[in-house]
Design an enzyme around this catalytic site. Structure first.
Site, PDB file in Angstrom:
ATOM      1  N   LYS A 191       0.883  -1.172   0.000  1.00 38.59           N
ATOM      2  CA  LYS A 191       0.000   0.000   0.000  1.00 38.59           C
ATOM      3  C   LYS A 191       0.916   1.215   0.000  1.00 38.59           C
ATOM      4  O   LYS A 191       1.449   1.612   1.027  1.00 38.59           O
ATOM      5  CB  LYS A 191      -0.891  -0.008   1.252  1.00 38.59           C
ATOM      6  CG  LYS A 191      -2.210   0.727   1.104  1.00 38.59           C
ATOM      7  CD  LYS A 191      -2.099   2.206   0.827  1.00 38.59           C
ATOM      8  CE  LYS A 191      -1.761   3.022   2.061  1.00 38.59           C
ATOM      9  NZ  LYS A 191      -1.510   4.456   1.712  1.00 38.59           N
ATOM     10  N   GLU A 266       9.759   1.081  10.590  1.00 36.55           N
ATOM     11  CA  GLU A 266      10.841   2.029  10.274  1.00 36.55           C
ATOM     12  C   GLU A 266      10.235   3.419  10.386  1.00 36.55           C
ATOM     13  O   GLU A 266       9.482   3.843   9.505  1.00 36.55           O
ATOM     14  CB  GLU A 266      11.354   1.785   8.847  1.00 36.55           C
ATOM     15  CG  GLU A 266      12.084   0.488   8.665  1.00 36.55           C
ATOM     16  CD  GLU A 266      13.445   0.472   9.357  1.00 36.55           C
ATOM     17  OE1 GLU A 266      14.005   1.551   9.619  1.00 36.55           O
ATOM     18  OE2 GLU A 266      13.922  -0.626   9.650  1.00 36.55           O
ATOM     19  N   CYS A 300      14.259  10.255   6.411  1.00 36.00           N
ATOM     20  CA  CYS A 300      14.157   9.839   7.812  1.00 36.00           C
ATOM     21  C   CYS A 300      15.502   9.902   8.526  1.00 36.00           C
ATOM     22  O   CYS A 300      15.577  10.200   9.703  1.00 36.00           O
ATOM     23  CB  CYS A 300      13.586   8.435   7.890  1.00 36.00           C
ATOM     24  SG  CYS A 300      14.518   7.268   6.896  1.00 36.00           S
ATOM     25  N   GLU A 398      10.741  15.859  14.492  1.00 40.83           N
ATOM     26  CA  GLU A 398      11.173  15.643  13.117  1.00 40.83           C
ATOM     27  C   GLU A 398      10.497  16.674  12.223  1.00 40.83           C
ATOM     28  O   GLU A 398       9.271  16.740  12.150  1.00 40.83           O
ATOM     29  CB  GLU A 398      10.766  14.225  12.690  1.00 40.83           C
ATOM     30  CG  GLU A 398      11.289  13.856  11.332  1.00 40.83           C
ATOM     31  CD  GLU A 398      10.831  12.461  10.921  1.00 40.83           C
ATOM     32  OE1 GLU A 398       9.646  12.142  11.087  1.00 40.83           O
ATOM     33  OE2 GLU A 398      11.676  11.700  10.421  1.00 40.83           O
TER      34      GLU A 398
END
Ligand code: NAD
Length: 495
Positions: A191, A266, A300, A398
């Site tokens: 997906k 992750e 990331c 982040e």
């Protein structure tokens, strides 16, 4: 800011002859193109519509999972490990032979510059090449037993593995999980992100054409809370591999807990890099600039806290400013250093962080605004913030945009404490001329990967994953195979 007027429009519908709307790819064919809900996909550099995608509903997800389950029990189980390895090699070849098309598709879908997209496509091919070589080397052990008894272990696939992926590097994120999953004998349903679904769909068609048995890799596009949630909760899904935000990772874990399904997560990062006075300052400054270049900082493992010894702080900031000052921003197809951010939502979020940083007392050393003369796209200048303290929001959360923060330290203990004072632990960097500092600090850093004197470093063969809220499990390298296999122990009474 480069002009968009010199560039002919590259429309994937025309270039690839894609149907409209695009549906799921199940058994190698387009499917579900008559879905009730559709998503408009836009080029984030100029907001032009580049595709309309039908959203996969629960029936579509069920069809994709059942097809993958059938392939798992049929064609893929019948393929021995050597055959699987050969097929994975063919997938690497097909990616390389369509590299330029896939790169352009990735560029118009994500906004990333063409060179970065080409590099992602090559990395995608490398994943298949790497895991093709290990498909027939997934070994078990023999276990010492009392006389008259014999025992051994074998590593077996799970069955259908669900892969839910984000929008920053859609093709390489998909291939990162797909290649070890298939090498180990699993089948998959992917997906992709609703923001960037195109390369995953096109790749699934290419894989089927290259000889991957039908149903082994199905892709269902759609939104997370609908299509994604239906996939993760499907009772025939035996393992979930998720790459994305911490908030969604939590949702995935909740859902997987209901079915007692193992997960690889992750998640995000706020990766520090420690720069010591004996470091190669140019190499460290280049690493600091690269953090805002790659995917416009939407990466990331981008190192977004540069923790620099006070004695070299000013000289170091000057070098980072110089690197960042030379960066070009523009449409990805013109191959500048930075493209736009992926979506309006992401741009707003990053601008909000810049406002918060100013309010909390950080200073903008360079950048900090939207580029002059920018067209409609989601562009932001690459930005360096100084006078950042580790307690500020820009140092704790982040940002996922082209924003670098510089902090300073006096002692090694203080540097390590600052680096580790984070909810995240995905990666960390160390720049020093001293081997003992490098090893000592690497041992003390709470991160799944430590990169010394080069950042980013490593490839498809170096295990990657997070400590703390950056995730569970590891992708890449041989380590990933441990997550895509389950261990069976066989004990035999010989008498
Ligand atoms: P996101 O969490 O919003 O979405 C990721 C994927 O999850 C998308 O496909 C989305 O549709 C799906 N999703 C959302 N809600 C869902 C639900 N309830 N059930 C099932 N699926 C759902 O993340 P994003 O904004 O696409 O990506 C950015 C994040 O990804 C950042 O935090 C970044 O650090 C992280 N990321 C991590 C890595 C890594 O390897 N650690 C790599 C790339 C990106």
């Amino acid at each position: 800011m480069q002009s968009e007027h010199n560039r002919p429009r590259w429309d994937p519908r025309v270039e690839l002859g894609l149907p409209e709307p695009l549906g799921a790819v199940i058994d190698g064919e387009w499917s579900g193109t008559d879905a009730a809900e559709t998503l408009c996909v836009r080029d984030p550099a100029d907001l032009r519509e580049i595709a309309v995608v039908a959203e996969g509903d629960a029936d579509q997800v069920d069809g994709a999972v059942r097809s993958a389950e059938k392939a798992y029990r049929g064609a893929w189980r019948a393929a021995d490990a050597t055959t699987r390895g050969r097929i994975l090699t063919a997938l690497a070849d097909t990616i390389r032979s369509h590299a330029e098309t896939l790169a352009r598709l990735e560029t118009v879908d994500t906004g990333k510059p063409l060179s970065q997209a080409r590099s992602d496509v090559e990395t995608s091919a490398r994943y298949f090449e790497y895991y093709a070589g290990v498909a027939d080397k997934i070994l078990g052990d023999t276990l010492p037993q009392p006389a008259g008894s014999f025992a051994y272990t074998v590593r077996e696939p799970y069955g259908v593995v669900a892969h839910v992926t984000p929008w920053n590097s859609p093709l390489s994120q998909m291939c990162r999980g797909l290649a070890p999953s298939l090498a180990a004998g699993n089948t998959v349903v992917v997906k992709p992100s609703e923001v960037t679904p195109l390369s995953s769909l096109v790749a699934a068609r290419l894989f089927a054409a290259a000889g991957l048995p039908l149903g082994v890799c199905n892709v269902v596009p759609g939104r997370g809370p609908t299509t994604g949630a239906a996939l993760v909760a499907h009772p025939l899904v035996r393992h979930v591999s998720f790459t994305g935000s911490v908030a969604t990772g939590r949702e995935i874990l909740r859902s997987a807990a209901a079915g007692i399904v193992p997960c690889n997560l992750e998640l995000g990062g706020k990766s520090p890099t420690l720069v010591f006075p004996d470091a190669d300052l140019d190499a460290a400054a280049r690493a600091g600039a690269m953090a805002v270049v790659r995917n416009s900082g939407q990466s990331c493992f981008a190192t977004t806290r540069l923790i620099v010894h006070r004695s070299i702080h000013d000289a170091f900031v000057e070098r980072v400013r110089a690197h960042v000052g030379r960066l070009s921003v523009g449409h990805g197809l013109d191959d500048p250093d930075l493209g736009p951010l992926a979506s309006a939502e992401q741009l707003d979020k990053v601008v909000g962080y810049l406002d918060a940083a100013r309010e909390e007392g950080a200073r903008v050393a360079i950048g900090g605004s939207r580029p002059g003369g920018a067209p409609a796209g989601y562009f932001l200048e690459p930005t360096v913030l100084v006078d950042v303290a580790n307690g500020m929001r820009v140092a704790r959360e982040e940002i996922f945009g082209p924003v670098q923060s510089v902090l300073s330290f006096d002692t090694e203990d203080e540097a390590v404490a600052m680096a580790n004072d984070s909810d995240y632990g995905l990666a960390a960097g160390v720049f020093t001329g001293s081997l003992s500092v490098a090893h000592r600090v690497a041992a003390r850093l709470e991160a799944g990967q430590v990169q010394v004197n080069k950042y980013p470093a490593g490839g498809v063969d170096t295990p990657f994953g997070g400590y703390k809220k950056s995730g569970i499990g590891r992708e890449k390298g041989l380590e990933a195979l441990l997550h895509y296999t389950q261990l069976k122990t066989v004990i035999i009474e010989l008498s």
